[in-house]
Write an enzyme that holds these catalytic residues in place. Structure first.
Site, PDB file in Angstrom:
ATOM      1  N   GLU A 172       0.818  -1.229   0.000  1.00 18.66           N
ATOM      2  CA  GLU A 172       0.000   0.000   0.000  1.00 18.66           C
ATOM      3  C   GLU A 172       0.847   1.273   0.000  1.00 18.66           C
ATOM      4  O   GLU A 172       0.605   2.203   0.779  1.00 18.66           O
ATOM      5  CB  GLU A 172      -0.972  -0.009   1.182  1.00 18.66           C
ATOM      6  CG  GLU A 172      -2.017  -1.111   1.074  1.00 18.66           C
ATOM      7  CD  GLU A 172      -3.080  -1.057   2.166  1.00 18.66           C
ATOM      8  OE1 GLU A 172      -2.957  -0.221   3.092  1.00 18.66           O
ATOM      9  OE2 GLU A 172      -4.025  -1.854   2.099  1.00 18.66           O
ATOM     10  N   GLU A 291      -5.517  -8.429  -0.867  1.00 23.22           N
ATOM     11  CA  GLU A 291      -6.241  -8.145   0.382  1.00 23.22           C
ATOM     12  C   GLU A 291      -7.702  -7.905   0.042  1.00 23.22           C
ATOM     13  O   GLU A 291      -8.026  -6.967  -0.697  1.00 23.22           O
ATOM     14  CB  GLU A 291      -5.679  -6.924   1.124  1.00 23.22           C
ATOM     15  CG  GLU A 291      -4.358  -7.177   1.818  1.00 23.22           C
ATOM     16  CD  GLU A 291      -3.948  -6.025   2.732  1.00 23.22           C
ATOM     17  OE1 GLU A 291      -4.844  -5.361   3.301  1.00 23.22           O
ATOM     18  OE2 GLU A 291      -2.727  -5.790   2.866  1.00 23.22           O
TER      19      GLU A 291
END
Length: 505
Positions: A172, A291
């Site tokens: 991320e 995810e």
């Protein structure tokens, strides 16, 4: 309510990569400590891992697992988790404001993954560290012997290399919350050079570059474009993340978020194609949705907790009590991954134990399966093979996040041996059963092998499995479907998820 569908053996989407049913586990909350690892637990094995949890994990037949993070990895020193356990440092984890004891590191986790029959997918820290530390980590894990890091591994009792094939290049990195957050071009350059260094070890290594943290990020989807323009020729996958919730308590809008996810995948596939064309590249890049899960029941309270607590060890965090509605949603999202398996090759449910997870534990006590365990298990067991196109004709509805949404959510998979078909079907209607007629062409004579169903009563929408009542919502045998004259016919209960297995005679 009536719905029809058509499935033909010769009209397929793609060969499904088994890694579509992978998982993720992070040093966060109780995922590791009192989750998979609890040396004092009555079921603990000689290495401190809970056998009751291992039993539940093995029944999922998980192909690969992403580790050790997540936000955690962006300040993680992998070297803290090797060597004698009593000599390892305790660190402050800035991501989740807790203490990390490092009692579980790469060698302990590799042993657990091997016991569970799961391939490792490792992430390197590109937040506070860089190419050199990533290169050392790969050498420690993958090189046989005769070098500093490989011989150090051998001195730690691991003679054979792990030969890890999948490496994630950070986590991320588009997120301002991420330690070491970067701009797209800056991260793309680092990812490119790190991937080249990692792949220099050979052995068929594949790398995953960070895409957007979710499709609501202000930099989406230009982040993907800029990153891929820097590293397209040297990476294999780009990651997507997305978490889902139903705070408004509107089931139909909740289920429509699956359509929103399809648009997310389609958009990033378009960015990949654009960059490939612009660079005149020869290689293909696929999507790693590494995810995904439902996360909203305790999200607001958890956020308040971890921003204020005083660095606890393995605190309770993101421990969702999933209900029937969440199970139906997860089944639908897995259907979407099957339908998009031409672009999505890897997907990881986040996470596996305790933290927004299909498996929950009580410290010193039992382990149990949450409601979302079952659709995940069914997809993993029976969703391997070739994804088939399914043409649906039935009633639709409009929602806030998507319009013209089918009440019938369906995916179909032809097994690799061609001897069976599995149909995953959801009736999204909260209160009306669905008369189903699925024409099956090109398969020859078929027979119904099994029908498992969850739900059937929207009054159970908010019912969850708990430590005290671990089997309140579980699959049961369905009895309202049959195969007649080359078609699957019968009824799907309202508000239900079904797995229908058919054998080719």
């Amino acid at each position: 309510m009536k719905a029809r569908a058509t499935i033909h053996r010769d009209y397929s989407v793609a060969q499904i990569d088994n890694r579509l049913y992978s998982a993720f586990i992070e040093h966060m909350g109780r995922a590791i400590y009192t989750g998979i690892y609890e040396p004092d637990h009555p079921t603990a094995n000689a290495h401190g891992f809970r056998n009751d949890v291992l039993d539940l994990v093995r029944e999922l037949n998980i192909p690969a697992i992403r580790y050790p993070g997540g936000n955690f990895v962006s300040a993680y020193k992998w070297e803290d988790g090797i060597g004698p356990q009593d000599e390892r440092p305790v660190r402050l984890d800035l991501a989740w404001r807790s203490k990390e004891t490092n009692q579980v590191g790469i060698n302990e986790f590799a042993r657990w993954a091997d016991d569970a029959g799961i391939e490792m997918m490792l992430a390197v820290n590109l937040g506070t560290r860089g190419i050199e530390e990533a290169r050392n980590f790969v050498e420690y894990c993958n090189h046989p012997s005769g070098t500093h890091w490989s011989d150090l591994r051998r001195s730690h009792g691991v003679e054979k290399p792990y030969d890890v094939k999948m490496w994630c290049l950070g986590n991320e990195m588009d997120g301002p919350w991420q330690i070491g957050h970067m701009e797209a071009k800056e991260y793309g350059r680092l990812a490119d050079e790190t991937s080249k260094a990692v792949k220099a070890f050979g052995g068929g290594i594949e790398t995953v570059v960070c895409g957007s943290s979710n499709d609501q990020m202000p930099t989406y989807p230009d982040w993907e474009r800029q990153v891929l323009e820097e590293c397209y020729e040297n990476v294999d996958y780009i990651s997507l993340h997305k978490y889902f919730g139903n705070s408004s308590r509107n089931s139909l809008n909740y289920f429509a978020k699956i359509e929103e996810t399809g648009r997310y995948i389609q958009s990033i596939a378009g960015v990949i194609d654009y960059v490939k064309a612009k660079k005149r590249a020869q290689n293909d890049i696929y999507i790693c949705f590494d995810e995904w899960n439902v996360w909203y029941h305790n999200r607001e309270q958890d956020s308040k907790n971890w921003k204020s607590w005083d660095w606890p060890e393995a605190p309770e965090l993101l421990e969702e009590d999933y209900n029937l509605e969440d199970a139906i949603f997860v089944g639908g999202l897995l259907n979407e991954f099957i339908r998009r398996s031409d672009r999505v090759k890897i997907a990881c449910i986040a996470q596996l134990v305790n933290v927004i997870a299909p498996i929950r534990t009580k410290a010193g006590g039992p382990a149990w399966a949450t409601t979302i365990y079952y659709p995940y298990q069914f997809a993993s067991l029976y969703g391997r093979g070739t994804a088939l196109n399914v043409a649906v004709d039935g009633p639709r509805y409009d929602a806030e996040v998507a319009q013209d949404v089918n009440y019938l959510d369906v995916a179909a998979v032809l097994a690799d041996d061609g001897q069976s078909i599995t149909v995953f079907a959801i009736n999204r209607s909260p209160d009306e059963a669905m008369t189903l007629d699925v024409a099956l062409h090109g398969f020859g004579e078929l027979r119904l092998v099994d029908h498992q169903v969850m739900g059937g009563n929207s009054a159970d929408a908010r019912v969850a499995n708990t430590c005290e009542e671990p089997e309140r919502i579980v699959p049961r045998k369905g009895d309202k479907l049959s195969v007649e004259a080359g078609a699957l016919k019968g009824e799907l209960p309202a508000f239900s998820y079904s797995v229908i297995r058919l054998a080719v005679k």
